[in-house]
Design an enzyme around this catalytic site. Structure first.
Site, mmCIF file in Angstrom:
data_model
loop_
_atom_site.group_PDB
_atom_site.id
_atom_site.type_symbol
_atom_site.label_atom_id
_atom_site.label_comp_id
_atom_site.label_asym_id
_atom_site.label_seq_id
_atom_site.Cartn_x
_atom_site.Cartn_y
_atom_site.Cartn_z
ATOM 1 N N PHE A 21 27.642 41.623 45.040
ATOM 2 C CA PHE A 21 28.656 41.976 45.716
ATOM 3 C C PHE A 21 28.308 43.326 46.505
ATOM 4 O O PHE A 21 28.150 43.306 47.713
ATOM 5 C CB PHE A 21 29.850 42.392 45.167
ATOM 6 N N THR A 45 24.823 37.351 38.074
ATOM 7 C CA THR A 45 26.104 37.374 38.829
ATOM 8 C C THR A 45 25.955 37.606 40.271
ATOM 9 O O THR A 45 27.078 37.423 40.884
ATOM 10 C CB THR A 45 26.778 38.744 38.180
ATOM 11 N N GLY A 46 24.766 37.412 40.989
ATOM 12 C CA GLY A 46 24.710 37.314 42.136
ATOM 13 C C GLY A 46 24.522 35.999 42.756
ATOM 14 O O GLY A 46 24.413 35.184 41.762
ATOM 15 N N GLN A 86 21.826 48.850 41.612
ATOM 16 C CA GLN A 86 23.172 48.287 41.564
ATOM 17 C C GLN A 86 23.364 47.147 40.405
ATOM 18 O O GLN A 86 24.431 46.969 40.094
ATOM 19 C CB GLN A 86 23.747 47.579 42.856
ATOM 20 N N TYR A 154 31.117 48.378 27.920
ATOM 21 C CA TYR A 154 30.742 48.738 29.285
ATOM 22 C C TYR A 154 30.764 50.107 29.687
ATOM 23 O O TYR A 154 29.629 50.735 30.291
ATOM 24 C CB TYR A 154 31.636 48.212 30.140
ATOM 25 N N LYS A 158 27.690 52.822 30.874
ATOM 26 C CA LYS A 158 27.576 53.750 31.995
ATOM 27 C C LYS A 158 27.455 54.950 31.886
ATOM 28 O O LYS A 158 26.730 55.866 32.645
ATOM 29 C CB LYS A 158 28.593 53.231 32.881
ATOM 30 N N VAL A 184 35.605 48.887 43.159
ATOM 31 C CA VAL A 184 35.395 48.621 44.539
ATOM 32 C C VAL A 184 35.902 47.167 44.970
ATOM 33 O O VAL A 184 35.955 46.508 44.127
ATOM 34 C CB VAL A 184 33.931 48.687 44.690
#
Length: 331
Positions: A21, A45-46, A86, A154, A158, A184
């Site tokens: 995304f 996931t892309g 990303q 998660y 990060k 986002v």
């Protein structure tokens, strides 16, 4: 925005998660400014369709590979001026269900990329951090220097990314900037799958005349951030000449918050302009979701002062553009 970043023309820029995304939106913008763009993605996931339009461009190249493989990371970082990292396995629920995989990708893969960037002499490594790092801190607005304890695997991954980035600057001199993304949304965001983000998921449900289900009573709030604001922050991070701006972490947000209930009602209103039946669809409620932070509101003062960040879209403007895009492409 394009005119502001023409200094990136002919610069070599690697975007990991380039078919995702945010990554594909970054590819699109950087190609327009004339950068030499390399995208790395394993399509976990892309999606291929996110980069289809770029494949025949002379200034675009694609590497299908996994950041968990160090050799792939070294290959991708060769001759790169900048890295926009990303690639990650997003989603709090996914990390709760499979913490080992989230850790392997988000920490192991991140470390591989740092090592590869260091070895390749990359000038600057900009990475996607997360507002989830604020954890159980109840203070609003969220200020970069004050965080709580992470509430999910998660969020832990990060936060560890931030620690590694700081250490790689202090130990090896690799300049990094972390961008703590706040919810986002926008074009190219996948509305399908078990871990779809709330806005595209609700858009698709409304379009199918299905009732979206809000976790809890809808009073949880988010600093929803439109994709164009995120693109601006990434490009500011790789172009800033302010030495004091480097090796810092920045909130990437609008500095305003909207409740989940209000977001859903605005979505219903925008989509009703395309399909009058949508305005009659009931919005339902379910239990709160494990690991969710109740409220999210960013201070963007640090980004404004050090990076000259000026959000181009408030929430309502971004939501309208996102709805228009989804209707045009998926309606």
């Amino acid at each position: 925005m394009i005119k502001q970043f023409t200094k990136l023309k002919n610069k070599n820029i690697l975007i990991t998660g380039g078919a995702g995304f945010i990554g594909s939106n970054l590819c699109e913008t950087l190609l327009k400014v004339g950068a030499q763009v390399t995208a790395l993605d394993n399509f976990a996931t892309g999606h291929q369709h996110n980069i289809e339009a770029f494949l025949n461009k002379e200034n675009f190249s694609f590497i299908e590979g996994d950041i968990r493989d160090l050799e792939t990371c070294h290959k991708a970082c060769q001759n790169q001026d900048f890295v926009l990292h990303q690639a990650a396995l997003g989603s709090v629920p996914r990390s709760i269900e499979d913490p080992i995989r989230s850790n392997a990708v988000n920490i192991g893969g991140f470390l591989n990329m740092l090592v590869a960037a260091r070895d390749a002499g990359v000038k600057r490594f900009v990475y996607a951090a997360s507002s989830s790092t604020y954890g159980d801190s109840e203070a609003l607005p969220k200020v970069e220097e004050n965080i709580g304890k992470p509430l999910s695997p998660y969020a832990i991954t990060k936060y560890v990314n931030e620690l590694y980035a700081d250490n790689f600057f202090k130990t090896y001199g690799l300049n990094t900037i972390g961008l703590r993304y706040f919810n986002v949304f926008g074009r190219h965001q996948d509305p399908n799958g078990a871990y779809a983000a709330v806005i595209p998921k609700f858009v698709m449900q409304f379009m199918k005349h299905e009732s979206p289900v809000i976790n809890g009573d809808g009073t949880y709030s988010r600093d929803f951030t439109y994709i164009d604001n995120v693109i601006q922050m990434n490009l500011l991070a790789i172009t800033t000449d302010n030495e004091e701006a480097l090796n810092e972490v920045y909130n990437t947000a609008v500095g305003d918050r909207t409740t989940i209930k209000d977001m859903a009602e605005q979505l219903r209103g925008y989509l009703s302009a395309y399909d009058a039946e949508v305005k009659n669809i009931e919005i339902k409620h379910g239990p709160n979701r494990q690991g969710d932070v109740p409220h999210s509101l960013a201070s963007i003062e640090k980004a404004q002062n050090k990076l000259n960040y000026k959000p181009s879209h408030v929430f309502a403007e971004g939501l309208k553009e996102a709805v228009d895009w989804y209707w045009e492409n998926l309606g």
